[in-house]
Design an enzyme around this catalytic site. Structure first.
Site, short mmCIF file in Angstrom:
data_model
loop_
_atom_site.label_atom_id
_atom_site.label_comp_id
_atom_site.label_asym_id
_atom_site.label_seq_id
_atom_site.Cartn_x
_atom_site.Cartn_y
_atom_site.Cartn_z
N ARG A 86 0.85 -1.21 0.00
CA ARG A 86 0.00 0.00 0.00
C ARG A 86 0.87 1.24 0.00
O ARG A 86 1.77 1.39 0.82
CB ARG A 86 -0.90 0.00 1.24
CG ARG A 86 -1.64 1.32 1.50
CD ARG A 86 -3.00 1.34 0.90
NE ARG A 86 -3.67 2.63 0.98
CZ ARG A 86 -4.71 2.90 1.76
NH1 ARG A 86 -5.21 1.97 2.54
NH2 ARG A 86 -5.26 4.08 1.73
N ARG A 95 -6.08 1.65 -4.59
CA ARG A 95 -5.10 1.04 -3.68
C ARG A 95 -5.11 -0.47 -3.80
O ARG A 95 -6.14 -1.09 -4.03
CB ARG A 95 -5.33 1.47 -2.24
CG ARG A 95 -6.75 1.35 -1.76
CD ARG A 95 -6.97 2.34 -0.60
NE ARG A 95 -8.34 2.49 -0.21
CZ ARG A 95 -9.19 3.38 -0.72
NH1 ARG A 95 -8.81 4.19 -1.66
NH2 ARG A 95 -10.42 3.46 -0.28
N ASP A 98 -6.66 -2.11 1.43
CA ASP A 98 -7.17 -1.16 2.42
C ASP A 98 -7.80 -1.99 3.53
O ASP A 98 -8.58 -2.91 3.24
CB ASP A 98 -8.21 -0.23 1.78
CG ASP A 98 -8.67 0.87 2.70
OD1 ASP A 98 -7.83 1.40 3.47
OD2 ASP A 98 -9.86 1.23 2.67
N ASP A 100 -9.81 -1.30 7.06
CA ASP A 100 -10.41 -0.32 7.96
C ASP A 100 -11.00 -1.00 9.18
O ASP A 100 -11.65 -2.06 9.06
CB ASP A 100 -11.53 0.45 7.26
CG ASP A 100 -11.02 1.44 6.24
OD1 ASP A 100 -9.88 1.91 6.37
OD2 ASP A 100 -11.79 1.76 5.31
#
Length: 165
Positions: A86, A95, A98, A100
């Site tokens: 990344r 990207r 990711d 989260d």
């Protein structure tokens, strides 16, 4: 003193390269470094959100049993993203990976711009809520006091989110 185990809900996403392979690698790294994955959603093909002129994402929600604090989880997943290639160029840009933090148990954490749990935009994003509802539909959002399935039904976002497998 060891922290009791908590369940952290993560959303994994990729829209560059072999998306499914990157998400599998990320899941393996999360298992090794954060804790065992106890639930995982199907794969979801989702339109880009924010900056829309980019390839579609492949997303998956996972639930992980962890003894790490929320801040330790954040540091760990940021390291996993970096290990998997990344590079942060622009907000909401394309990207390779990711990860989260969507929810960390029933905790509410507001640490400025560094960490906000529940994720501050989760209730606006169909690509987060649909896979999360699949694995934790009965889970009650600690701020708004409604379960994830109900919140999904109230969602205004009409983005293209398709369950693929």
């Amino acid at each position: 003193m060891q922290l009791e185990h908590k369940i952290v809900y993560l959303l994994l996403g990729s829209n560059l390269g072999d998306r499914q392979a990157k998400l599998e690698q990320a899941t393996e790294s999360v298992t090794a470094k954060v804790g065992p994955v106890i639930a995982r959603s199907a794969w979801y093909e989702t339109a880009a959100w924010g900056l829309q002129e980019q390839p579609d994402f492949l997303n998956r929600a996972i639930a992980v049993k962890t003894s790490l604090t929320a801040h330790e989880v954040l540091d760990t997943v940021l390291g996993i993203e970096e290990d998997l290639g990344r590079v942060r160029k622009e907000k909401w840009g394309a990207r390779v990976i990711d990860i989260d933090i969507i929810l960390y148990a029933n905790d509410i954490i507001s640490d400025g711009a560094r960490l906000q749990v529940p994720h501050p935009l989760m209730l606006e994003r169909k690509f987060v809520m649909e896979p999360l509802a699949e694995i934790a539909g009965d889970l009650v959002h600690p701020v708004v006091g409604k379960d994830i399935l109900t919140l999904l039904s109230l969602l205004q976002d009409n983005s293209d989110v398709s369950k693929i497998i």
